[in-house]
Design an enzyme around this catalytic site. Sequence first.
Site, PDB file in Angstrom:
ATOM      1  N   LYS A  13       0.792  -1.251  -0.137  1.00 53.08           N
ATOM      2  CA  LYS A  13      -0.022   0.153  -0.076  1.00 53.08           C
ATOM      3  C   LYS A  13       0.806   1.222  -0.139  1.00 53.08           C
ATOM      4  CE  LYS A  13      -2.019  -0.794   3.884  1.00 53.08           C
ATOM      5  NZ  LYS A  13      -1.486  -2.336   4.312  1.00 53.08           N
ATOM      6  N   ARG A  88      -8.682   1.101   9.644  1.00 50.89           N
ATOM      7  CA  ARG A  88      -8.540  -0.418   9.970  1.00 50.89           C
ATOM      8  C   ARG A  88      -9.265  -0.907  10.868  1.00 50.89           C
ATOM      9  NH1 ARG A  88      -2.519   0.258   9.295  1.00 50.89           N
ATOM     10  NH2 ARG A  88      -1.474  -1.388   9.806  1.00 50.89           N
ATOM     11  N   ARG A 122      11.827  -7.459   4.854  1.00 53.72           N
ATOM     12  CA  ARG A 122      11.887  -5.973   4.530  1.00 53.72           C
ATOM     13  C   ARG A 122      13.041  -5.331   5.499  1.00 53.72           C
ATOM     14  NH1 ARG A 122       6.321  -2.723   4.477  1.00 53.72           N
ATOM     15  NH2 ARG A 122       6.179  -3.370   6.862  1.00 53.72           N
ATOM     16  N   ARG A 155      12.337  -3.270  11.116  1.00 57.06           N
ATOM     17  CA  ARG A 155      11.277  -2.585  12.158  1.00 57.06           C
ATOM     18  C   ARG A 155      10.842  -3.863  12.921  1.00 57.06           C
ATOM     19  NH1 ARG A 155       6.669  -0.325   8.197  1.00 57.06           N
ATOM     20  NH2 ARG A 155       5.328  -1.154   9.643  1.00 57.06           N
ATOM     21  N   ARG A 166       0.092  -9.116  13.532  1.00 57.91           N
ATOM     22  CA  ARG A 166      -0.461  -8.348  12.692  1.00 57.91           C
ATOM     23  C   ARG A 166      -1.435  -8.841  11.721  1.00 57.91           C
ATOM     24  NH1 ARG A 166       4.670  -5.680   9.931  1.00 57.91           N
ATOM     25  NH2 ARG A 166       3.340  -3.840   9.155  1.00 57.91           N
TER      26      ARG A 166
HETATM   27  P1  AMP Z   1       1.681   0.115   9.043  1.00 60.38           P
HETATM   28  O1  AMP Z   1       2.932   1.098   8.619  1.00 60.38           O
HETATM   29  O2  AMP Z   1       0.465   0.835   8.255  1.00 60.38           O
HETATM   30  O3  AMP Z   1       1.829  -1.167   8.776  1.00 60.38           O
HETATM   31  O4  AMP Z   1       1.402   0.681  10.499  1.00 60.38           O
HETATM   32  C1  AMP Z   1       2.077   0.147  11.529  1.00 60.38           C
HETATM   33  C2  AMP Z   1       1.336   0.193  12.819  1.00 60.38           C
HETATM   34  O5  AMP Z   1       0.768   1.460  13.256  1.00 60.38           O
HETATM   35  C3  AMP Z   1       0.245  -0.826  13.047  1.00 60.38           C
HETATM   36  O6  AMP Z   1       0.804  -2.090  13.238  1.00 60.38           O
HETATM   37  C4  AMP Z   1      -0.424  -0.128  14.263  1.00 60.38           C
HETATM   38  O7  AMP Z   1       0.318  -0.495  15.477  1.00 60.38           O
HETATM   39  C5  AMP Z   1      -0.512   1.179  13.789  1.00 60.38           C
HETATM   40  N1  AMP Z   1      -1.312   1.717  13.136  1.00 60.38           N
HETATM   41  C6  AMP Z   1      -1.318   2.436  11.781  1.00 60.38           C
HETATM   42  N2  AMP Z   1      -2.287   2.763  11.468  1.00 60.38           N
HETATM   43  C7  AMP Z   1      -3.632   2.420  12.442  1.00 60.38           C
HETATM   44  C8  AMP Z   1      -4.854   2.496  12.490  1.00 60.38           C
HETATM   45  N3  AMP Z   1      -5.440   3.035  11.553  1.00 60.38           N
HETATM   46  N4  AMP Z   1      -5.610   2.044  13.657  1.00 60.38           N
HETATM   47  C9  AMP Z   1      -4.572   1.659  14.449  1.00 60.38           C
HETATM   48  N5  AMP Z   1      -3.292   1.665  14.542  1.00 60.38           N
HETATM   49  C10 AMP Z   1      -2.647   2.004  13.457  1.00 60.38           C
END
Ligand code: AMP
Length: 210
Positions: A13, A88, A122, A155, A166
């Site tokens: 994404k 989410r 990654r 990460r 996740r």
């Molecule tokens: P991402 O980079 O989109 O994979 O997000 C990394 C982390 O940020 C996720 O695993 C969540 O802990 C937190 N996070 C990102 N977006 C959201 C969201 N919309 N709602 C809740 N937690 C989020």
Amino acid sequence: MKAVFLGPPGAGKGTVAAKAKDYYKVPHISTGDLFRYNIKNETELGKQVKEILASGGLVPDNITIEMVRRRIAEPDCKNGFILDGFPRTIPQAEALAEMTELDHVLNLAISTEEVVERLSGRRMCPSTGRIYHIKFNPPKVDGVDDETGEALIQRDDDKEEAIKHRLDVYNAQTEPLIDYYRKKGLIREVKTDNSKKPEEVFELVVKALA
Ligand code: AMP
């Protein structure tokens, strides 16, 4: 162009959204990036969410919704935005529907096996956020950033236990959004896999959103 990019963690994404932001000339808003920025700068919000991100869990809806509400009210979002990683959960989607009306919801679909291969390989440059993959997009020299020469990191949430968590969270809380948006007639579907180059995926996305 007001769009949401949905898909499991590791679907690509962020990569697609980074290209789409130039193409459609709207900001790319990644809630994950916003949280990581706050953690890096040790803000109050960063301190609140640090452990949650490391474990792969979700930040509480009220915190996330307020952060997005403020961000999309900024002047650069006047002509739209691409939301990556938000909503989410169903309550987040309902809150977003009260803030604005969407044009498209892209569902970037990919198999679980491919996601695990992507996430576990990654690597990231700690200062620039530049992303590599040990197999699909390796740096010129093993383990270091092509431009800054810094040691690449993994990460915390790309480590095995967190990846599993996740994906469970995605299946339980985020996947239901596909049906939620399908019922509203907003879903545009693009299938991806590890054999497709980012440019190819992006072409499919532009067609799907046309
Ligand atoms: P991402 O980079 O989109 O994979 O997000 C990394 C982390 O940020 C996720 O695993 C969540 O802990 C937190 N996070 C990102 N977006 C959201 C969201 N919309 N709602 C809740 N937690 C989020």
